[in-house]
Write a protein that holds these residues in place. Sequence first.
Motif, short mmCIF file in Angstrom:
data_model
loop_
_atom_site.label_atom_id
_atom_site.label_comp_id
_atom_site.label_asym_id
_atom_site.label_seq_id
_atom_site.Cartn_x
_atom_site.Cartn_y
_atom_site.Cartn_z
N ARG A 91 0.83 -1.21 0.00
CA ARG A 91 0.00 0.00 0.00
C ARG A 91 0.86 1.26 0.00
N LEU A 130 -11.16 -6.53 4.66
CA LEU A 130 -10.85 -6.84 3.27
C LEU A 130 -10.56 -8.32 3.05
N ASN A 187 -20.25 -0.65 -2.65
CA ASN A 187 -19.22 0.25 -2.13
C ASN A 187 -19.68 1.71 -2.19
N SER A 227 -5.59 2.02 -1.23
CA SER A 227 -5.61 1.87 0.23
C SER A 227 -5.95 0.46 0.68
N SER A 228 -6.66 -0.29 -0.14
CA SER A 228 -7.11 -1.62 0.27
C SER A 228 -6.20 -2.72 -0.25
N THR A 229 -6.21 -2.93 -1.56
CA THR A 229 -5.42 -4.03 -2.15
C THR A 229 -4.10 -3.57 -2.74
N ARG A 232 -14.37 1.42 3.92
CA ARG A 232 -14.07 0.00 4.15
C ARG A 232 -12.81 -0.46 3.40
N CYS A 233 -11.76 0.34 3.43
CA CYS A 233 -10.53 -0.04 2.74
C CYS A 233 -9.65 -0.95 3.58
N SER A 234 -9.79 -0.88 4.91
CA SER A 234 -9.04 -1.68 5.88
C SER A 234 -7.60 -1.23 6.07
#
Length: 498
Positions: free
Chosen positions: A45, A161, A221, A275-277, A326-328
């Motif tokens: 990230r 995620l 989302n 931000s997430s994957t 909800r990006c974690s």
Amino acid sequence: MSATFLGMPGSPVFPPFPRAAHDAVRDTTLRGNLRHATSTIRAKRAAAVAEMPDWAALRSAGRQIKDHTLRHLDRYLVRVEEAVTAAGGTVHWAVDAEEANRIVASLVKATGEHEVVKVKSMATQEIGLNEALEAEGVRAYETDLAELIVQLGHDRPSHILVPAIHRNRGEIRDIFRSEMGEWGRPAPEGLTDTPAELAEAARLHLREKFLRAKVGISGANFVVAETGTLVVVESEGNGRMCLTLPETLISVVGIEKIVPTWRDLEVFLQTLPRSSTAERMNPYTSMWTGTTDGDGPETFHLVLLDNGRTDTLADEVGRQALRCIRCSACLNVCPVYERAGGHAYGSVYPGPIGAILSPQLRGTTSEIDASLPYASSLCGACYEVCPVAIDIPEVLVHLRERVVEGGPVTRAGNRVLLKPAKGHAAERAAMRAARWALTRPGALRGGQRLASRTRRFHPRALPGPGRAWTGTRDLPPVPVEPFRDWWQRTHGGKEAAK
């Protein structure tokens, strides 16, 4: 201990965070799995974000868009209903989990079907939809790989995620071997723990579900208010299958997921994947607006879910939690989450965001919810990585005050007076004593001098309630000389005279 239903399989009663974390940190396999996974995601990230010279501007734009939408949510909700209805969809309003589950169950039963396929959805986990459908004779099949692992393992999600982040490849192989046959196509003979073989086993297992299902259930989302378009971003393609193949599509979406325009959506389609994957762009970004003859589901239902969100919106400090996309990212940098894991939070929303979101959606009357604001070191790493600039430490302190002191809050749309939580009498007394001393310089100076002169008699651990703190930390030694006295001795008041 009070029972708190969290919309997850297993027992509805969960211990407070300190007790659950106490056991979790002693699970060496769990800690190893989490440490490896979170450190890998963190590094990727950081590299993806570093590519964006305007990241700070995008982050600020995301915060402003979300805040604007929340301030005018009543107007945008009406616009969404009008746009979805005009496009051939049907909008339903659910004030709480019970109503949302009743609506979805009735819609599924009206089709005559007894099976549904699901896109990964935090909202449906929050309300316990799978369990509610099962009680009505409808079986829900999770199609996201990690969610499939959790479902087959009769487990609970532990990450926003990557719900099965607490599992390693060997554990996943064993789950597939023993459980797949009970849910559909069994795992291939001789299945190993290589990622390619595990993915292929899941693909073969799920394909028959996709081809047979007549009803699909999703979250979203984002919802674009100007056109009533729903957006799902994912990396596996299972979402695309669930959103296009069934004849009926039912989407359960929290009311905070709305963005006003397509131009606003552009900001989040840049910040969410990175931000997430840690991807520049999601492999699958699916968008749909109502229904279209000959293309996709013939029937579309949108269930707009409140379930405590309006109450959260009434809190001027806590409402920023509703910005969450909800990006974690906050989970992956949190030292507490990395050591305790997601199950210790007793919620489908684990980690720092769960520590501020769950107690607001559910209230702080249960032991688990009253303990969540303390599930943090307040290091601030979560705020630094949040793509919509949620000041999680600020909200944590705000909620701690609510737990300890009580006070007016909004619950079920009504203003009520919350009583202080049990077990915090010593904390209240300590904070009041500190307030008294810090507002009286003479008393503070006298206390500091007394503490310095008696330092040799100080215990190495605190008595009473303080034992919980010094049981895992060294008690800081009192200095030989208070800072005020040292300053007076070395500077002689010269700086003050200037």
